[in-house]
Motif scaffolding. Structure first.
Motif, PDB file in Angstrom:
ATOM      1  N   HIS A   1      68.218   7.091  12.864  1.00 48.66           N
ATOM      2  CA  HIS A   1      69.043   6.147  13.620  1.00 48.66           C
ATOM      3  C   HIS A   1      70.130   6.888  14.403  1.00 48.66           C
ATOM      4  O   HIS A   1      70.905   7.665  13.837  1.00 48.66           O
ATOM      5  CB  HIS A   1      69.689   5.129  12.695  1.00 48.66           C
ATOM      6  N   PRO A   2      70.210   6.660  15.729  1.00 47.12           N
ATOM      7  CA  PRO A   2      71.124   7.449  16.576  1.00 47.12           C
ATOM      8  C   PRO A   2      72.601   7.271  16.222  1.00 47.12           C
ATOM      9  O   PRO A   2      73.375   8.216  16.358  1.00 47.12           O
ATOM     10  CB  PRO A   2      70.822   6.944  17.992  1.00 47.12           C
ATOM     11  N   LEU A   3      73.024   6.065  15.801  1.00 41.68           N
ATOM     12  CA  LEU A   3      74.431   5.873  15.471  1.00 41.68           C
ATOM     13  C   LEU A   3      74.834   6.685  14.241  1.00 41.68           C
ATOM     14  O   LEU A   3      75.872   7.357  14.221  1.00 41.68           O
ATOM     15  CB  LEU A   3      74.727   4.390  15.235  1.00 41.68           C
ATOM     16  N   LEU A   4      73.993   6.623  13.204  1.00 40.12           N
ATOM     17  CA  LEU A   4      74.287   7.396  11.997  1.00 40.12           C
ATOM     18  C   LEU A   4      74.173   8.889  12.260  1.00 40.12           C
ATOM     19  O   LEU A   4      74.982   9.685  11.780  1.00 40.12           O
ATOM     20  CB  LEU A   4      73.321   7.003  10.863  1.00 40.12           C
ATOM     21  N   GLU A   5      73.155   9.269  13.038  1.00 37.46           N
ATOM     22  CA  GLU A   5      72.975  10.689  13.339  1.00 37.46           C
ATOM     23  C   GLU A   5      74.184  11.239  14.103  1.00 37.46           C
ATOM     24  O   GLU A   5      74.667  12.343  13.819  1.00 37.46           O
ATOM     25  CB  GLU A   5      71.698  10.899  14.156  1.00 37.46           C
ATOM     26  N   SER A   6      74.692  10.474  15.053  1.00 34.65           N
ATOM     27  CA  SER A   6      75.858  10.903  15.821  1.00 34.65           C
ATOM     28  C   SER A   6      77.074  11.073  14.907  1.00 34.65           C
ATOM     29  O   SER A   6      77.820  12.053  15.002  1.00 34.65           O
ATOM     30  CB  SER A   6      76.164   9.880  16.921  1.00 34.65           C
ATOM     31  N   CYS A   7      77.268  10.125  13.997  1.00 35.70           N
ATOM     32  CA  CYS A   7      78.395  10.183  13.059  1.00 35.70           C
ATOM     33  C   CYS A   7      78.315  11.412  12.164  1.00 35.70           C
ATOM     34  O   CYS A   7      79.293  12.155  12.012  1.00 35.70           O
ATOM     35  CB  CYS A   7      78.422   8.905  12.217  1.00 35.70           C
ATOM     36  N   LEU A   8      77.147  11.650  11.579  1.00 30.80           N
ATOM     37  CA  LEU A   8      76.996  12.750  10.624  1.00 30.80           C
ATOM     38  C   LEU A   8      76.946  14.106  11.323  1.00 30.80           C
ATOM     39  O   LEU A   8      77.484  15.098  10.813  1.00 30.80           O
ATOM     40  CB  LEU A   8      75.747  12.524   9.774  1.00 30.80           C
ATOM     41  N   ALA A   9      76.322  14.159  12.500  1.00 31.95           N
ATOM     42  CA  ALA A   9      76.256  15.428  13.241  1.00 31.95           C
ATOM     43  C   ALA A   9      77.642  15.874  13.690  1.00 31.95           C
ATOM     44  O   ALA A   9      77.913  17.079  13.816  1.00 31.95           O
ATOM     45  CB  ALA A   9      75.331  15.282  14.445  1.00 31.95           C
ATOM     46  N   SER A  10      78.539  14.912  13.904  1.00 32.25           N
ATOM     47  CA  SER A  10      79.892  15.273  14.350  1.00 32.25           C
ATOM     48  C   SER A  10      80.670  16.028  13.278  1.00 32.25           C
ATOM     49  O   SER A  10      81.717  16.622  13.557  1.00 32.25           O
ATOM     50  CB  SER A  10      80.667  14.008  14.748  1.00 32.25           C
ATOM     51  N   LEU A  11      80.160  16.026  12.037  1.00 36.93           N
ATOM     52  CA  LEU A  11      80.824  16.751  10.954  1.00 36.93           C
ATOM     53  C   LEU A  11      80.521  18.245  10.980  1.00 36.93           C
ATOM     54  O   LEU A  11      81.294  19.045  10.448  1.00 36.93           O
ATOM     55  CB  LEU A  11      80.382  16.182   9.598  1.00 36.93           C
ATOM     56  N   ILE A  12      79.378  18.625  11.570  1.00 32.05           N
ATOM     57  CA  ILE A  12      78.896  20.007  11.478  1.00 32.05           C
ATOM     58  C   ILE A  12      79.933  21.040  11.935  1.00 32.05           C
ATOM     59  O   ILE A  12      80.169  22.037  11.243  1.00 32.05           O
ATOM     60  CB  ILE A  12      77.576  20.177  12.262  1.00 32.05           C
ATOM     61  N   PRO A  13      80.597  20.854  13.085  1.00 33.38           N
ATOM     62  CA  PRO A  13      81.567  21.876  13.507  1.00 33.38           C
ATOM     63  C   PRO A  13      82.699  22.102  12.515  1.00 33.38           C
ATOM     64  O   PRO A  13      83.249  23.196  12.425  1.00 33.38           O
ATOM     65  CB  PRO A  13      82.107  21.332  14.838  1.00 33.38           C
ATOM     66  N   TYR A  14      83.029  21.075  11.737  1.00 28.17           N
ATOM     67  CA  TYR A  14      84.148  21.217  10.798  1.00 28.17           C
ATOM     68  C   TYR A  14      83.819  22.161   9.640  1.00 28.17           C
ATOM     69  O   TYR A  14      84.723  22.679   8.987  1.00 28.17           O
ATOM     70  CB  TYR A  14      84.543  19.842  10.243  1.00 28.17           C
ATOM     71  N   PHE A  15      82.525  22.365   9.370  1.00 33.89           N
ATOM     72  CA  PHE A  15      82.149  23.260   8.270  1.00 33.89           C
ATOM     73  C   PHE A  15      82.523  24.715   8.579  1.00 33.89           C
ATOM     74  O   PHE A  15      82.561  25.546   7.679  1.00 33.89           O
ATOM     75  CB  PHE A  15      80.651  23.140   7.969  1.00 33.89           C
ATOM     76  N   ASP A  16      82.775  25.003   9.839  1.00 30.94           N
ATOM     77  CA  ASP A  16      83.186  26.366  10.211  1.00 30.94           C
ATOM     78  C   ASP A  16      84.696  26.572  10.113  1.00 30.94           C
ATOM     79  O   ASP A  16      85.179  27.692  10.255  1.00 30.94           O
ATOM     80  CB  ASP A  16      82.726  26.681  11.643  1.00 30.94           C
ATOM     81  N   LEU A  17      85.431  25.494   9.864  1.00 30.80           N
ATOM     82  CA  LEU A  17      86.883  25.615   9.740  1.00 30.80           C
ATOM     83  C   LEU A  17      87.249  26.178   8.380  1.00 30.80           C
ATOM     84  O   LEU A  17      86.692  25.767   7.355  1.00 30.80           O
ATOM     85  CB  LEU A  17      87.557  24.252   9.928  1.00 30.80           C
ATOM     86  N   LYS A  18      88.196  27.070   8.357  1.00 32.89           N
ATOM     87  CA  LYS A  18      88.604  27.726   7.112  1.00 32.89           C
ATOM     88  C   LYS A  18      89.149  26.719   6.100  1.00 32.89           C
ATOM     89  O   LYS A  18      88.862  26.795   4.901  1.00 32.89           O
ATOM     90  CB  LYS A  18      89.647  28.798   7.410  1.00 32.89           C
ATOM     91  N   ASP A  19      89.928  25.762   6.571  1.00 37.78           N
ATOM     92  CA  ASP A  19      90.589  24.824   5.671  1.00 37.78           C
ATOM     93  C   ASP A  19      89.835  23.504   5.512  1.00 37.78           C
ATOM     94  O   ASP A  19      90.361  22.556   4.920  1.00 37.78           O
ATOM     95  CB  ASP A  19      92.010  24.536   6.171  1.00 37.78           C
ATOM     96  N   GLY A  20      88.608  23.426   6.043  1.00 43.26           N
ATOM     97  CA  GLY A  20      87.830  22.204   5.895  1.00 43.26           C
ATOM     98  C   GLY A  20      88.369  21.061   6.739  1.00 43.26           C
ATOM     99  O   GLY A  20      89.055  21.258   7.741  1.00 43.26           O
ATOM    100  N   LEU A  21      88.090  19.853   6.302  1.00 48.16           N
ATOM    101  CA  LEU A  21      88.440  18.651   7.068  1.00 48.16           C
ATOM    102  C   LEU A  21      89.702  18.026   6.469  1.00 48.16           C
ATOM    103  O   LEU A  21      89.783  17.827   5.255  1.00 48.16           O
ATOM    104  CB  LEU A  21      87.278  17.658   6.974  1.00 48.16           C
ATOM    105  N   PRO A  22      90.724  17.743   7.298  1.00 48.60           N
ATOM    106  CA  PRO A  22      91.918  17.070   6.771  1.00 48.60           C
ATOM    107  C   PRO A  22      91.530  15.764   6.072  1.00 48.60           C
ATOM    108  O   PRO A  22      90.612  15.064   6.510  1.00 48.60           O
ATOM    109  CB  PRO A  22      92.753  16.802   8.028  1.00 48.60           C
ATOM    110  N   GLU A  23      92.224  15.451   4.987  1.00 47.48           N
ATOM    111  CA  GLU A  23      91.848  14.301   4.157  1.00 47.48           C
ATOM    112  C   GLU A  23      91.820  13.001   4.949  1.00 47.48           C
ATOM    113  O   GLU A  23      90.916  12.182   4.782  1.00 47.48           O
ATOM    114  CB  GLU A  23      92.818  14.179   2.983  1.00 47.48           C
TER     115      GLU A  23
END
Length: 268
Positions: free
Chosen positions: A115-137
């Motif tokens: 589903h494109p809506l869910l895929e867009s939501c979850l794919a948007s998380l991928i760049p944050y995995f490269d951040l040293k401190d992760g995702l702000p709460e």
């Protein structure tokens, strides 16, 4: 065996598994929304077997006995993004957004395909995995709330699952065990799912089956394996995990002891 899990937040993680098939039996305490990036997973439940591959998105409801078998595929690792939809978070969400569907007490896995809506939501998380401190709460909470809102848009019954905060009540033990014996779970988990303490579970089990849980479970698992190998022409190496054995060597030993011949003799 290389199995890496990278947490963006306590409730959002990226799992990467690069070796041979990996099997685990789980009873999810919270609902789990999963997006497949690569690889393949076989999910075995009491009434069904699901196979998911690259691009698939699905929800595993909480408190369900599930065998999960993960495989790398096509030269790519088994890679997923998983989001925990926890009870505290959902209670807070539904306080502000009243549910629109009746409660579903025995929901199965919800498959949303690609589903494109869910895929867009979850794919948007991928760049944050490269951040040293992760995702702000606060941002993690917003992404999970976004996923819940999308689920409500695309699945009219989803509130009946996510807004059900009841714990398992005392249910018929015989019927439950006959349906779920293939899951290699601690006795405490079987007790919890049937609404019993461990002591009460063992006592009621003895009344129902006139034997110990372990003896009964082993026999039932071997009988199911025998059926799948002989009648369905399945290989022992494909069957042992589905029926609740930890490894092939233990399964082979138990099978031979019970039936007086090797499972490979049945598979020809």
């Amino acid at each position: 065996m290389e199995f890496k899990t990278h947490y963006l937040s306590p409730d959002i993680k990226l799992s990467n598994f690069e070796d041979k098939p990996f099997r685990t039996e789980v009873l999810f305490e919270h609902h789990m929304l999963i997006w497949f990036i690569s690889g393949e997973t076989k999910i075995v439940q009491a009434d069904s077997i699901h196979v998911f591959g690259a691009g698939d998105i699905f929800l595993i409801p909480r408190n369900q006995l599930t065998t999960v078998i993960n495989y790398p595929k096509d030269g790519l690792p088994h890679k997923t993004v998983a989001m925990h939809l926890t009870m505290p978070m959902l209670k807070e969400f539904y306080t502000k957004n009243p549910p629109k569907a009746r409660l579903l007490h025995s929901p199965g896995i919800r498959n949303f395909g690609k589903h494109p809506l869910l895929e867009s939501c979850l794919a948007s998380l991928i760049p944050y995995f490269d951040l040293k401190d992760g995702l702000p709460e606060n941002l993690a909470s917003l992404k999970i709330e976004e996923a819940i809102n999308i689920l409500r848009i695309i699945d009219g019954d989803i509130d009946g699952i996510l807004a059900n905060f009841q714990e398992p009540g005392k249910i018929d033990l015989t019927n439950f065990m006959e349906r779920n014996f293939m899951f290699n779970m601690p006795m405490e988990k079987f007790g919890y799912l049937t609404g019993r303490s461990l002591t009460t579970f063992k006592r009621d089990f003895k009344k129902s089956f006139d034997t110990t849980p372990q003896k009964w479970l082993t026999q039932k698992r071997l009988e199911l394996a025998h059926y799948r190998i002989r009648e369905q022409n399945r290989k022992p190496s494909d069957v042992y995990a589905e029926v609740g054995f930890e490894n092939l060597s233990h399964f082979t030993y138990a099978f031979k002891k019970h039936f007086s011949y090797s499972p490979t003799a049945d598979s020809h």
